[in-house]
Design an enzyme around this catalytic site. Sequence first.
Site, PDB file in Angstrom:
ATOM      1  N   TRP A   1       0.780  -1.239   0.052  1.00 25.56           N
ATOM      2  CA  TRP A   1       0.116   0.120   0.014  1.00 25.56           C
ATOM      3  C   TRP A   1       0.774   1.114  -0.023  1.00 25.56           C
ATOM      4  O   TRP A   1       1.854   1.444   0.736  1.00 25.56           O
ATOM      5  CB  TRP A   1      -0.817  -0.253   1.413  1.00 25.56           C
ATOM      6  CG  TRP A   1      -1.793   1.180   1.390  1.00 25.56           C
ATOM      7  CD1 TRP A   1      -2.534   1.677   0.634  1.00 25.56           C
ATOM      8  CD2 TRP A   1      -1.729   1.976   2.753  1.00 25.56           C
ATOM      9  NE1 TRP A   1      -3.323   2.775   1.007  1.00 25.56           N
ATOM     10  CE2 TRP A   1      -2.769   2.974   2.404  1.00 25.56           C
ATOM     11  CE3 TRP A   1      -1.263   1.668   3.928  1.00 25.56           C
ATOM     12  CZ2 TRP A   1      -3.292   3.900   3.247  1.00 25.56           C
ATOM     13  CZ3 TRP A   1      -1.827   2.776   4.886  1.00 25.56           C
ATOM     14  CH2 TRP A   1      -2.629   3.761   4.704  1.00 25.56           C
TER      15      TRP A   1
ATOM     16  N   ASP B   1      -0.518  -5.078   9.516  1.00 23.91           N
ATOM     17  CA  ASP B   1      -1.398  -4.110   9.077  1.00 23.91           C
ATOM     18  C   ASP B   1      -2.738  -5.037   8.948  1.00 23.91           C
ATOM     19  O   ASP B   1      -2.837  -5.896   7.957  1.00 23.91           O
ATOM     20  CB  ASP B   1      -1.148  -3.410   7.907  1.00 23.91           C
ATOM     21  CG  ASP B   1      -1.893  -2.485   7.508  1.00 23.91           C
ATOM     22  OD1 ASP B   1      -3.009  -2.174   8.105  1.00 23.91           O
ATOM     23  OD2 ASP B   1      -1.336  -1.546   6.589  1.00 23.91           O
TER      24      ASP B   1
ATOM     25  N   LYS C   1     -13.020  -0.286   6.180  1.00 25.94           N
ATOM     26  CA  LYS C   1     -13.963  -1.197   4.949  1.00 25.94           C
ATOM     27  C   LYS C   1     -15.023  -2.083   5.699  1.00 25.94           C
ATOM     28  O   LYS C   1     -15.911  -2.198   5.279  1.00 25.94           O
ATOM     29  CB  LYS C   1     -12.877  -2.104   4.392  1.00 25.94           C
ATOM     30  CG  LYS C   1     -11.262  -1.579   4.294  1.00 25.94           C
ATOM     31  CD  LYS C   1     -11.349  -0.587   3.201  1.00 25.94           C
ATOM     32  CE  LYS C   1     -10.224   0.476   3.164  1.00 25.94           C
ATOM     33  NZ  LYS C   1      -9.466   0.642   1.909  1.00 25.94           N
TER      34      LYS C   1
HETATM   35  N1  PGU Z   1      -3.438  -0.577   5.434  1.00 25.31           N
HETATM   36  C1  PGU Z   1      -3.801  -0.973   4.292  1.00 25.31           C
HETATM   37  C2  PGU Z   1      -3.326  -2.077   3.814  1.00 25.31           C
HETATM   38  C3  PGU Z   1      -4.920  -0.091   3.551  1.00 25.31           C
HETATM   39  O1  PGU Z   1      -5.173  -0.732   2.386  1.00 25.31           O
HETATM   40  C4  PGU Z   1      -5.444   0.967   3.899  1.00 25.31           C
HETATM   41  C5  PGU Z   1      -6.411   1.680   3.424  1.00 25.31           C
HETATM   42  C6  PGU Z   1      -5.222   1.411   5.238  1.00 25.31           C
HETATM   43  C7  PGU Z   1      -4.122   0.750   5.963  1.00 25.31           C
HETATM   44  C8  PGU Z   1      -5.888   2.632   5.960  1.00 25.31           C
HETATM   45  O2  PGU Z   1      -7.056   2.919   5.758  1.00 25.31           O
HETATM   46  P1  PGU Z   1      -7.894   3.834   6.890  1.00 25.31           P
HETATM   47  O3  PGU Z   1      -8.632   4.299   6.268  1.00 25.31           O
HETATM   48  O4  PGU Z   1      -6.674   4.696   7.434  1.00 25.31           O
HETATM   49  O5  PGU Z   1      -8.127   2.900   8.120  1.00 25.31           O
HETATM   50  N2  PGU Z   1      -6.415   1.977   1.829  1.00 25.31           N
HETATM   51  C9  PGU Z   1      -7.471   2.106   0.923  1.00 25.31           C
HETATM   52  C10 PGU Z   1      -7.736   3.480   1.331  1.00 25.31           C
HETATM   53  C11 PGU Z   1      -7.352   4.757   0.595  1.00 25.31           C
HETATM   54  C12 PGU Z   1      -6.008   5.103   1.081  1.00 25.31           C
HETATM   55  O6  PGU Z   1      -5.069   5.136   0.445  1.00 25.31           O
HETATM   56  O7  PGU Z   1      -6.089   5.699   2.266  1.00 25.31           O
HETATM   57  C13 PGU Z   1      -6.703   1.960  -0.721  1.00 25.31           C
HETATM   58  O8  PGU Z   1      -7.386   2.348  -1.424  1.00 25.31           O
HETATM   59  O9  PGU Z   1      -5.718   1.512  -0.827  1.00 25.31           O
END
Ligand code: PGU
Length: 465
Positions: A193, A274, A310
């Site tokens: 990510w 994570d 999510k």
């Molecule tokens: N860790 C991972 C692996 C994730 O995919 C995401 C969110 C988070 C943590 C953090 O999400 P929080 O909303 O802070 O709890 N990833 C999504 C959302 C958009 C972003 O980049 O924040 C994504 O689209 O990859």
Amino acid sequence: MASSVLPLASASPSSASRSSLENNKKKLNLGSNSLSFDLDKNHPFAKAKSFSRISMVASVNVSRFEGITMAPPDPILGVSEAFKADTHGNKLNLGVGAYRTEELQPYVLDVVKKVESLMLERGDNKEYLPIEGLAAFNKATAELLFGANNPVIKQQRVATIQGLSGTGSLRLAAALIERYFPGAKVLISSPTWGNHKNIFNDARVPWSEYRYYDPKTVGLDFEGMISDIKAAPEGSFVLLHGCAHNPTGIDPTPEQWEKIADVIQEKNHIPFFDVAYQGFASGSLDADAASVRLFAARGLELLVAQSYSKNLGLYAERIGAINVVCTSADAATRVKSQLKRLARPMYSNPPVHGARIVANIVGDPALFNEWKAEMEMMAGRIKNVRQKLYDSLCVKDKSGKDWSFILKQIGMFSFTGLSKVQSDNMTDKWHVYMTKDGRISLAGLSLAKCEYLADAIIDSFHNVR
Ligand code: PGU
């Protein structure tokens, strides 16, 4: 050491300030507020225009912020901004990982609406939470993660504090690493990510990558992963995605998780999970926490960041937690006190609304069951579009390419293998918005749009090199 003052306030740097410049320590004097920071080559301010230019513009009353350059758009959240600006009728936003209904509308879970109206009726107050967050939430979140009967819970070996969703919880853990494990490295998967790198950069925690994705097999490079974890300096932190690896959608098998735990144990590394998709990947909270529980069962110390963005659709409520499993209750108490100490100057205490939603749902058996049913429904819808996309690709693509990797991936994303130029074609020609690493969020796709998306993928894959 006294820091120098940027020439916003002084026209020519003194020799003292020049020498501190050499030490890369600068102090930016903005009126009555002063900011201190290191200026190294990774720092965004390092790209600011030169010293003398800043002093000149300041003297003719142009903005004090003249030296600040434009930051690039965020590779994930910036995609949504570009999507909004597009007026094409067939546009599709497969960038951000956010669940949509079959009508491609944002979705607030029924169980969330229900619990929110109960909260309103009760007239809960808006007093500050303690620094560590809502006690009922912290208890519920650790129990959801490890299972209420897990020895780590029973023996009070988990330091849990509420965080600002997954991101804020990861950031707090990074601050803990920076303060108490100076110089320790975090190993992150390649790819991962995108925000992981930002988080560790901003916390000034060194990181390096371990091999994870093998483009040849469109699967896990397990041998590469194991050998990179083995080669890392003893006592490194190994960042692992608890389930539904982002962006690849490829998870280790249970046997592979055991082997990963073996190497981590051998090398005295500290696992750092994570968990952003518990219950959202498979539809089962327990199945999606199996990796974390496997490590905890070995008696290992570990860190786990959680998010309810999510699985409860609480994206904007910023609700999550950081859990640190220690070998003793005493160590957990001390770690918790230091997490609070790190949180206090950053944001003081976390927001209450999302914490209450989670605590009330998990604490009520009927609501808890409703949540689980809705989570299964969301996970199920994503599995259905995954299948339909695969079927459409197979029917429409006459080249004989094997698309079955799509069905092997889990969670809300599919890693299509499209290159940056091919991803650009998806957006420029087909109005399909996605990240430039070739990731698409299936949570933003409907059954009705699968054929259109298949056409876009086939065109981009075969006609753009
Ligand atoms: N860790 C991972 C692996 C994730 O995919 C995401 C969110 C988070 C943590 C953090 O999400 P929080 O909303 O802070 O709890 N990833 C999504 C959302 C958009 C972003 O980049 O924040 C994504 O689209 O990859």
